[in-house]
Design a protein around this motif. Structure first.
Motif, PDB file in Angstrom:
ATOM      1  N   UNK A   1      -6.956  61.572  77.900  1.00 12.17           N
ATOM      2  CA  UNK A   1      -7.316  60.894  79.139  1.00 12.17           C
ATOM      3  C   UNK A   1      -6.790  59.465  79.150  1.00 12.17           C
ATOM      4  N   UNK A   2      -6.318  59.063  80.315  1.00 19.74           N
ATOM      5  CA  UNK A   2      -5.939  57.669  80.533  1.00 19.74           C
ATOM      6  C   UNK A   2      -7.029  57.057  81.405  1.00 19.74           C
ATOM      7  N   UNK A   3      -7.835  56.196  80.808  1.00 20.66           N
ATOM      8  CA  UNK A   3      -8.995  55.646  81.495  1.00 20.66           C
ATOM      9  C   UNK A   3      -8.603  54.487  82.411  1.00 20.66           C
ATOM     10  N   UNK A   4      -9.425  54.282  83.437  1.00 13.58           N
ATOM     11  CA  UNK A   4      -9.305  53.114  84.330  1.00 13.58           C
ATOM     12  C   UNK A   4      -7.914  52.989  84.962  1.00 13.58           C
ATOM     13  N   UNK A   5      -7.318  54.127  85.290  1.00 11.36           N
ATOM     14  CA  UNK A   5      -6.019  54.155  85.970  1.00 11.36           C
ATOM     15  C   UNK A   5      -4.914  53.509  85.144  1.00 11.36           C
ATOM     16  N   UNK A   6      -5.042  53.534  83.829  1.00  9.02           N
ATOM     17  CA  UNK A   6      -3.997  52.962  82.976  1.00  9.02           C
ATOM     18  C   UNK A   6      -2.780  53.878  82.944  1.00  9.02           C
ATOM     19  N   UNK A   7      -1.640  53.324  82.499  1.00  8.13           N
ATOM     20  CA  UNK A   7      -0.391  54.082  82.522  1.00  8.13           C
ATOM     21  C   UNK A   7       0.585  53.516  81.498  1.00  8.13           C
ATOM     22  N   UNK A   8       1.706  54.206  81.347  1.00  9.80           N
ATOM     23  CA  UNK A   8       2.806  53.759  80.488  1.00  9.80           C
ATOM     24  C   UNK A   8       3.892  53.138  81.352  1.00  9.80           C
ATOM     25  N   UNK A   9       4.698  52.282  80.748  1.00 12.28           N
ATOM     26  CA  UNK A   9       5.882  51.741  81.410  1.00 12.28           C
ATOM     27  C   UNK A   9       7.118  52.371  80.780  1.00 12.28           C
ATOM     28  N   UNK A  10       8.032  52.848  81.637  1.00 12.71           N
ATOM     29  CA  UNK A  10       9.277  53.418  81.151  1.00 12.71           C
ATOM     30  C   UNK A  10      10.443  52.952  81.996  1.00 12.71           C
ATOM     31  N   UNK A  11      11.663  53.139  81.486  1.00 11.61           N
ATOM     32  CA  UNK A  11      12.827  52.753  82.288  1.00 11.61           C
ATOM     33  C   UNK A  11      13.105  53.829  83.336  1.00 11.61           C
ATOM     34  N   UNK A  12      14.151  53.621  84.115  1.00 13.87           N
ATOM     35  CA  UNK A  12      14.393  54.491  85.263  1.00 13.87           C
ATOM     36  C   UNK A  12      14.948  55.859  84.887  1.00 13.87           C
ATOM     37  N   UNK A  13      15.103  56.124  83.602  1.00 13.36           N
ATOM     38  CA  UNK A  13      15.504  57.459  83.165  1.00 13.36           C
ATOM     39  C   UNK A  13      14.334  58.430  83.258  1.00 13.36           C
ATOM     40  N   UNK A  14      13.112  57.902  83.332  1.00 16.67           N
ATOM     41  CA  UNK A  14      11.922  58.748  83.347  1.00 16.67           C
ATOM     42  C   UNK A  14      11.464  59.035  84.777  1.00 16.67           C
ATOM     43  N   UNK A  15      10.776  60.153  84.975  1.00 14.42           N
ATOM     44  CA  UNK A  15      10.234  60.462  86.305  1.00 14.42           C
ATOM     45  C   UNK A  15       9.006  59.603  86.599  1.00 14.42           C
ATOM     46  N   UNK A  16       8.942  59.074  87.803  1.00 11.89           N
ATOM     47  CA  UNK A  16       7.808  58.261  88.225  1.00 11.89           C
ATOM     48  C   UNK A  16       6.585  59.145  88.458  1.00 11.89           C
ATOM     49  N   UNK A  17       5.442  58.744  87.886  1.00 16.88           N
ATOM     50  CA  UNK A  17       4.194  59.469  88.101  1.00 16.88           C
ATOM     51  C   UNK A  17       3.041  58.489  87.937  1.00 16.88           C
ATOM     52  N   UNK A  18       1.841  58.960  88.163  1.00 16.00           N
ATOM     53  CA  UNK A  18       0.681  58.080  88.002  1.00 16.00           C
ATOM     54  C   UNK A  18       0.437  57.754  86.537  1.00 16.00           C
ATOM     55  N   UNK A  19       1.033  58.523  85.629  1.00 12.65           N
ATOM     56  CA  UNK A  19       0.893  58.271  84.200  1.00 12.65           C
ATOM     57  C   UNK A  19       2.002  57.384  83.659  1.00 12.65           C
ATOM     58  N   UNK A  20       3.149  57.342  84.363  1.00  6.38           N
ATOM     59  CA  UNK A  20       4.333  56.654  83.859  1.00  6.38           C
ATOM     60  C   UNK A  20       5.007  55.915  85.013  1.00  6.38           C
ATOM     61  N   UNK A  21       4.925  54.598  84.983  1.00  7.73           N
ATOM     62  CA  UNK A  21       5.479  53.776  86.058  1.00  7.73           C
ATOM     63  C   UNK A  21       6.856  53.259  85.645  1.00  7.73           C
ATOM     64  N   UNK A  22       7.843  53.538  86.476  1.00  5.96           N
ATOM     65  CA  UNK A  22       9.207  53.077  86.219  1.00  5.96           C
ATOM     66  C   UNK A  22       9.590  52.054  87.285  1.00  5.96           C
ATOM     67  N   UNK A  23      10.653  51.336  87.045  1.00  3.43           N
ATOM     68  CA  UNK A  23      11.102  50.358  88.028  1.00  3.43           C
ATOM     69  C   UNK A  23      11.761  51.061  89.216  1.00  3.43           C
ATOM     70  N   UNK A  24      11.972  50.319  90.280  1.00  2.00           N
ATOM     71  CA  UNK A  24      12.693  50.858  91.438  1.00  2.00           C
ATOM     72  C   UNK A  24      14.165  51.045  91.053  1.00  2.00           C
TER      73      UNK A  24
END
Length: 294
Positions: free
Chosen positions: A180-203
């Protein structure tokens, strides 16, 4: 490595160092551990290692393999995912204290790294990466202290970062709720990754980004550079003992002003046509971008 760190590691390894079943005298653990650390740090050949420690080449090779296996079996002692809400909150707070304009709710930064290997006998083409060498992909997540909190290794070098992520235990666990990712927390990844609520990438830069989006990309990159620093430290120091050394010796000054001026290159933007972003992740990213321009 400081002497106190070595003594701690020696104490941890000792219970798993088995006595030799035959009548021959086994190499002392202290020597075996020193040889292993030396090779992990320098990448020297077994011939050089044997000569340096005045130990037979066969004994050197056997001792090295045994110590590496012991260290591998200890990995969960040092590479720890923050499973509890309190632990994830601590990760978020540490990231917020890292920058003047921090991205909130970040528990880790993710990226992939290629580990060069000899060409496999079977299906070697799958391991041939874009840098024209054979490799396997190491996916890792680190916290704000450069410590790895999750690692996944084994995909062929030709795999895209997005494919490695989708096949990793971490991605499967967060999607099913096992982790579980509590309190709406997430990971940061580069733009090679798919954007999701779990993994935030740049525009992704399509040539028409707004000032708000460019501002978000800049702040995103200045935070995500932490994983680049962690990989840099891993490659230049100890391949296995990275987290242990940080625990017992701390981190030298890695958080300098140059990091704040880091701008992530657009090397992945052109090759991401098959990456599918989620609308939910897009909404979260847009809210974060508005936060930095308000």
């Amino acid at each position: 490595m400081e002497r106190s760190t070595f003594q701690y590691l020696l104490k941890q390894v000792k219970p798993m160092w088995k006595k030799k079943a035959t009548g021959r005298i086994k190499l002392k653990l202290e020597v075996a551990l020193l040889m292993t650390i030396w090779r992990l740090a320098t990448g020297c050949s077994f011939r050089e290692l044997s000569n340096l420690f005045n130990v037979g080449r066969g004994a050197t090779f056997s001792a090295y393999l045994e110590v590496v296996k012991i260290l591998f079996n200890m990995k969960n002692k040092f590479v720890k995912w923050p499973y509890t809400e309190e632990a994830q909150q601590k990760c978020c707070e540490d990231f917020q204290n890292l920058r003047k304009n921090p991205i909130p709710f970040v528990i880790g930064c993710i990226d992939g790294c290629h580990i060069q290997i000899s060409a496999p006998k079977n299906d070697s083409i799958s391991y041939f990466n874009r840098k024209q060498v054979h490799s396997m992909v190491l996916q890792a997540v680190c916290d704000s202290n450069l410590k790895f909190i999750d690692v996944f290794f084994g995909c062929p070098g030709s795999c895209h970062d997005a494919a490695v992520w989708e096949n990793s235990p971490l991605a499967k666990d967060v999607k099913t709720g096992k982790r579980k990712l509590f309190n709406e927390s997430f990971l940061l990844g580069d733009s090679a990754y798919p954007l999701s609520k779990f993994l935030i990438v740049r525009y992704r830069d399509n040539g028409f980004l707004t000032d708000q989006q460019n501002r978000f990309n800049y702040i995103h990159s200045s935070t995500r550079v932490i994983i680049e620093q962690a990989f840099g430290r891993l490659k230049t120091m100890f391949r296995i003992l990275h987290n242990l050394i940080i625990d017992y010796e701390g981190i030298q000054d890695f958080n300098n002003d140059d990091d704040l001026n880091f701008v992530e290159p657009n090397i992945d933007d052109a090759g991401n046509k098959n990456v599918v972003d989620s609308d939910e992740g897009g909404e979260i990213r847009d809210r974060l971008a508005m936060l930095f321009c308000s």
